[in-house]
Motif scaffolding. Structure first.
Motif, PDB file in Angstrom:
ATOM      1  N   GLN A  27     -11.102  13.074 -42.364  1.00 56.91           N
ATOM      2  CA  GLN A  27     -10.894  13.613 -43.697  1.00 56.91           C
ATOM      3  C   GLN A  27      -9.682  12.955 -44.316  1.00 56.91           C
ATOM      4  O   GLN A  27      -8.581  13.025 -43.761  1.00 56.91           O
ATOM      5  CB  GLN A  27     -10.687  15.138 -43.643  1.00 56.91           C
ATOM      6  N   ASP A  28      -9.876  12.332 -45.453  1.00 61.82           N
ATOM      7  CA  ASP A  28      -8.792  11.667 -46.171  1.00 61.82           C
ATOM      8  C   ASP A  28      -8.791  12.135 -47.613  1.00 61.82           C
ATOM      9  O   ASP A  28      -9.864  12.340 -48.205  1.00 61.82           O
ATOM     10  CB  ASP A  28      -8.975  10.147 -46.115  1.00 61.82           C
ATOM     11  N   PRO A  29      -7.609  12.296 -48.209  1.00 61.75           N
ATOM     12  CA  PRO A  29      -7.531  12.766 -49.603  1.00 61.75           C
ATOM     13  C   PRO A  29      -8.342  11.872 -50.539  1.00 61.75           C
ATOM     14  O   PRO A  29      -8.233  10.641 -50.490  1.00 61.75           O
ATOM     15  CB  PRO A  29      -6.032  12.674 -49.897  1.00 61.75           C
ATOM     16  N   GLY A  30      -9.138  12.510 -51.381  1.00 59.04           N
ATOM     17  CA  GLY A  30      -9.939  11.772 -52.352  1.00 59.04           C
ATOM     18  C   GLY A  30     -11.215  11.172 -51.802  1.00 59.04           C
ATOM     19  O   GLY A  30     -12.069  10.705 -52.565  1.00 59.04           O
ATOM     20  N   LEU A  31     -11.360  11.178 -50.488  1.00 59.05           N
ATOM     21  CA  LEU A  31     -12.559  10.605 -49.868  1.00 59.05           C
ATOM     22  C   LEU A  31     -13.435  11.665 -49.214  1.00 59.05           C
ATOM     23  O   LEU A  31     -14.560  11.382 -48.798  1.00 59.05           O
ATOM     24  CB  LEU A  31     -12.171   9.555 -48.826  1.00 59.05           C
ATOM     25  N   GLY A  32     -12.938  12.869 -49.103  1.00 61.52           N
ATOM     26  CA  GLY A  32     -13.714  13.934 -48.493  1.00 61.52           C
ATOM     27  C   GLY A  32     -13.865  13.741 -46.997  1.00 61.52           C
ATOM     28  O   GLY A  32     -12.995  13.169 -46.330  1.00 61.52           O
ATOM     29  N   LEU A  33     -14.996  14.199 -46.461  1.00 60.70           N
ATOM     30  CA  LEU A  33     -15.280  14.092 -45.035  1.00 60.70           C
ATOM     31  C   LEU A  33     -16.274  12.961 -44.811  1.00 60.70           C
ATOM     32  O   LEU A  33     -17.334  12.920 -45.442  1.00 60.70           O
ATOM     33  CB  LEU A  33     -15.895  15.396 -44.505  1.00 60.70           C
ATOM     34  N   ARG A  34     -15.923  12.083 -43.904  1.00 65.43           N
ATOM     35  CA  ARG A  34     -16.798  10.960 -43.576  1.00 65.43           C
ATOM     36  C   ARG A  34     -17.169  11.025 -42.089  1.00 65.43           C
ATOM     37  O   ARG A  34     -16.302  11.154 -41.236  1.00 65.43           O
ATOM     38  CB  ARG A  34     -16.121   9.630 -43.911  1.00 65.43           C
ATOM     39  N   LEU A  35     -18.460  10.898 -41.824  1.00 63.31           N
ATOM     40  CA  LEU A  35     -18.971  11.051 -40.460  1.00 63.31           C
ATOM     41  C   LEU A  35     -18.708   9.791 -39.645  1.00 63.31           C
ATOM     42  O   LEU A  35     -19.095   8.683 -40.045  1.00 63.31           O
ATOM     43  CB  LEU A  35     -20.467  11.349 -40.512  1.00 63.31           C
ATOM     44  N   ILE A  36     -18.093   9.980 -38.478  1.00 58.22           N
ATOM     45  CA  ILE A  36     -17.784   8.852 -37.600  1.00 58.22           C
ATOM     46  C   ILE A  36     -18.914   8.673 -36.586  1.00 58.22           C
ATOM     47  O   ILE A  36     -19.537   7.621 -36.478  1.00 58.22           O
ATOM     48  CB  ILE A  36     -16.451   9.066 -36.874  1.00 58.22           C
ATOM     49  N   TYR A  37     -19.158   9.706 -35.796  1.00 61.35           N
ATOM     50  CA  TYR A  37     -20.205   9.722 -34.782  1.00 61.35           C
ATOM     51  C   TYR A  37     -20.735  11.133 -34.644  1.00 61.35           C
ATOM     52  O   TYR A  37     -20.041  12.101 -34.949  1.00 61.35           O
ATOM     53  CB  TYR A  37     -19.657   9.300 -33.409  1.00 61.35           C
ATOM     54  N   PHE A  38     -21.960  11.248 -34.156  1.00 65.26           N
ATOM     55  CA  PHE A  38     -22.461  12.557 -33.770  1.00 65.26           C
ATOM     56  C   PHE A  38     -23.314  12.449 -32.517  1.00 65.26           C
ATOM     57  O   PHE A  38     -23.730  11.341 -32.119  1.00 65.26           O
ATOM     58  CB  PHE A  38     -23.204  13.235 -34.922  1.00 65.26           C
ATOM     59  N   SER A  39     -23.578  13.598 -31.926  1.00 69.50           N
ATOM     60  CA  SER A  39     -24.338  13.655 -30.679  1.00 69.50           C
ATOM     61  C   SER A  39     -25.254  14.860 -30.729  1.00 69.50           C
ATOM     62  O   SER A  39     -24.810  15.955 -31.096  1.00 69.50           O
ATOM     63  CB  SER A  39     -23.379  13.769 -29.485  1.00 69.50           C
ATOM     64  N   TYR A  40     -26.501  14.680 -30.382  1.00 68.93           N
ATOM     65  CA  TYR A  40     -27.443  15.793 -30.391  1.00 68.93           C
ATOM     66  C   TYR A  40     -27.838  16.224 -28.988  1.00 68.93           C
ATOM     67  O   TYR A  40     -28.686  17.092 -28.810  1.00 68.93           O
ATOM     68  CB  TYR A  40     -28.673  15.464 -31.231  1.00 68.93           C
ATOM     69  N   ASP A  41     -27.234  15.585 -27.975  1.00 63.91           N
ATOM     70  CA  ASP A  41     -27.525  15.979 -26.595  1.00 63.91           C
ATOM     71  C   ASP A  41     -26.512  15.297 -25.680  1.00 63.91           C
ATOM     72  O   ASP A  41     -25.858  14.317 -26.087  1.00 63.91           O
ATOM     73  CB  ASP A  41     -28.941  15.563 -26.208  1.00 63.91           C
ATOM     74  N   VAL A  42     -26.433  15.793 -24.456  1.00 66.48           N
ATOM     75  CA  VAL A  42     -25.528  15.169 -23.483  1.00 66.48           C
ATOM     76  C   VAL A  42     -25.893  13.694 -23.317  1.00 66.48           C
ATOM     77  O   VAL A  42     -27.077  13.342 -23.252  1.00 66.48           O
ATOM     78  CB  VAL A  42     -25.626  15.906 -22.137  1.00 66.48           C
ATOM     79  N   LYS A  43     -24.882  12.866 -23.294  1.00 65.35           N
ATOM     80  CA  LYS A  43     -24.997  11.422 -23.123  1.00 65.35           C
ATOM     81  C   LYS A  43     -25.690  10.710 -24.289  1.00 65.35           C
ATOM     82  O   LYS A  43     -25.910   9.504 -24.239  1.00 65.35           O
ATOM     83  CB  LYS A  43     -25.695  11.063 -21.805  1.00 65.35           C
ATOM     84  N   MET A  44     -26.028  11.440 -25.332  1.00 60.93           N
ATOM     85  CA  MET A  44     -26.641  10.828 -26.517  1.00 60.93           C
ATOM     86  C   MET A  44     -25.595  10.734 -27.614  1.00 60.93           C
ATOM     87  O   MET A  44     -24.766  11.642 -27.774  1.00 60.93           O
ATOM     88  CB  MET A  44     -27.825  11.656 -27.001  1.00 60.93           C
ATOM     89  N   LYS A  45     -25.646   9.648 -28.382  1.00 59.60           N
ATOM     90  CA  LYS A  45     -24.715   9.489 -29.488  1.00 59.60           C
ATOM     91  C   LYS A  45     -25.368   8.646 -30.569  1.00 59.60           C
ATOM     92  O   LYS A  45     -26.224   7.811 -30.278  1.00 59.60           O
ATOM     93  CB  LYS A  45     -23.412   8.830 -29.020  1.00 59.60           C
ATOM     94  N   GLU A  46     -24.949   8.896 -31.787  1.00 56.40           N
ATOM     95  CA  GLU A  46     -25.429   8.092 -32.903  1.00 56.40           C
ATOM     96  C   GLU A  46     -24.274   7.774 -33.830  1.00 56.40           C
ATOM     97  O   GLU A  46     -23.396   8.626 -34.041  1.00 56.40           O
ATOM     98  CB  GLU A  46     -26.529   8.833 -33.679  1.00 56.40           C
ATOM     99  N   LYS A  47     -24.294   6.607 -34.399  1.00 57.64           N
ATOM    100  CA  LYS A  47     -23.252   6.209 -35.333  1.00 57.64           C
ATOM    101  C   LYS A  47     -23.412   6.953 -36.645  1.00 57.64           C
ATOM    102  O   LYS A  47     -24.527   7.198 -37.109  1.00 57.64           O
ATOM    103  CB  LYS A  47     -23.318   4.706 -35.583  1.00 57.64           C
ATOM    104  N   GLY A  48     -22.270   7.287 -37.206  1.00 54.81           N
ATOM    105  CA  GLY A  48     -22.256   7.847 -38.539  1.00 54.81           C
ATOM    106  C   GLY A  48     -22.005   6.763 -39.561  1.00 54.81           C
ATOM    107  O   GLY A  48     -22.432   5.623 -39.402  1.00 54.81           O
TER     108      GLY A  48
END
Lengths: 115, 115
Positions: free
Chosen positions: B37-58
């Protein structure tokens, strides 16, 4: 890709008055979810209100209510009887019906409630 | 009281250091997210995960990696910290898609300063 726009970077309101924060979004989907989050200064982000797009009725939570206009893709937040504790950043967010639980956020509106 | 816990509220690191930001949730949620979260830029997604050992780029994964070895823990790693990674980092979790979309539960945030 979905986008969420909050056109008011900052707003102020007098205590006990009513204020409306604007949010518009862009999507080609028919079913989705919309949210308003509140982030008080130096405190945790919390969910204020949630709207399901397929429901015609506008969501209400105590002094907080929304005006959901699906055709116009507008989702404004009305705060009635504003209190000093309502001073916070407010973020509008969108979640699609399908796919992951990812939320797309607007850039936020900084609301100040003045005594 | 259900919660998402971020290990540090404030962190100061030197340029080039490897930095670990930890997040633990006790709600048995499948989905976990890291935003900055940065001023003026809001929230920007870096990474997320929907299960153990799983990851997706934001939207902004460059310079970051993540690890999810257990369902309740999602770590953000800055491989070689740089001053442009000075920011507020927010962790969030959410229940699995298919149970409706109820938005996120957020942690309190970690304010990282890279000097």
């Amino acid at each position: 890709a979905q986008t969420v726009t909050q056109s008011q970077p900052e707003m102020s309101v007098q205590e006990a008055e009513t204020v409306t924060l604007s949010c518009t979004y862009d999507t080609s989907e028919n079913n989705y979810y919309l949210f308003w989050y509140k982030q008080p200064p130096s405190r945790q982000m919390i969910l204020v209100i949630r709207q399901e797009a397929y429901k015609q009725q506008n969501a209400t939570e105590n002094r907080f209510s929304v005006n959901f206009q699906k055709a116009a893709k507008s989702f404004s937040l009305k705060i009635s009887d504003s209190q000093l504790g309502d001073t916070a950043m407010y973020f509008c967010a969108f979640s699609s019906q399908g796919g992951s639980e990812k939320l797309v956020f607007g850039k936020g509106t900084k609301l100040t409630v003045n005594p | 009281d259900v919660k998402v816990t971020q290990s540090s509220r404030y962190l100061v690191k030197r340029t080039g250091e490897k930095v670990f930001l930890e997040c633990v949730q006790d709600m048995d949620h499948e989905n976990m997210f890291w935003y900055r979260q940065d001023p003026g830029l809001g929230l920007r997604l870096i990474y997320f995960s929907y299960d153990v050992k799983m990851k997706e780029k934001g939207d902004i994964p460059e310079g970051y990696s993540v690890s999810r070895e257990k369902k309740e823990r999602f770590s953000l790693i800055l491989e070689s910290a740089s001053t442009n990674q000075t920011s507020m980092y927010l962790c969030a979790s959410a229940r699995m898609r298919g149970q409706g979309s109820y938005g996120y539960t957020f942690g309190s945030g970690t304010r990282l300063t890279v000097v």
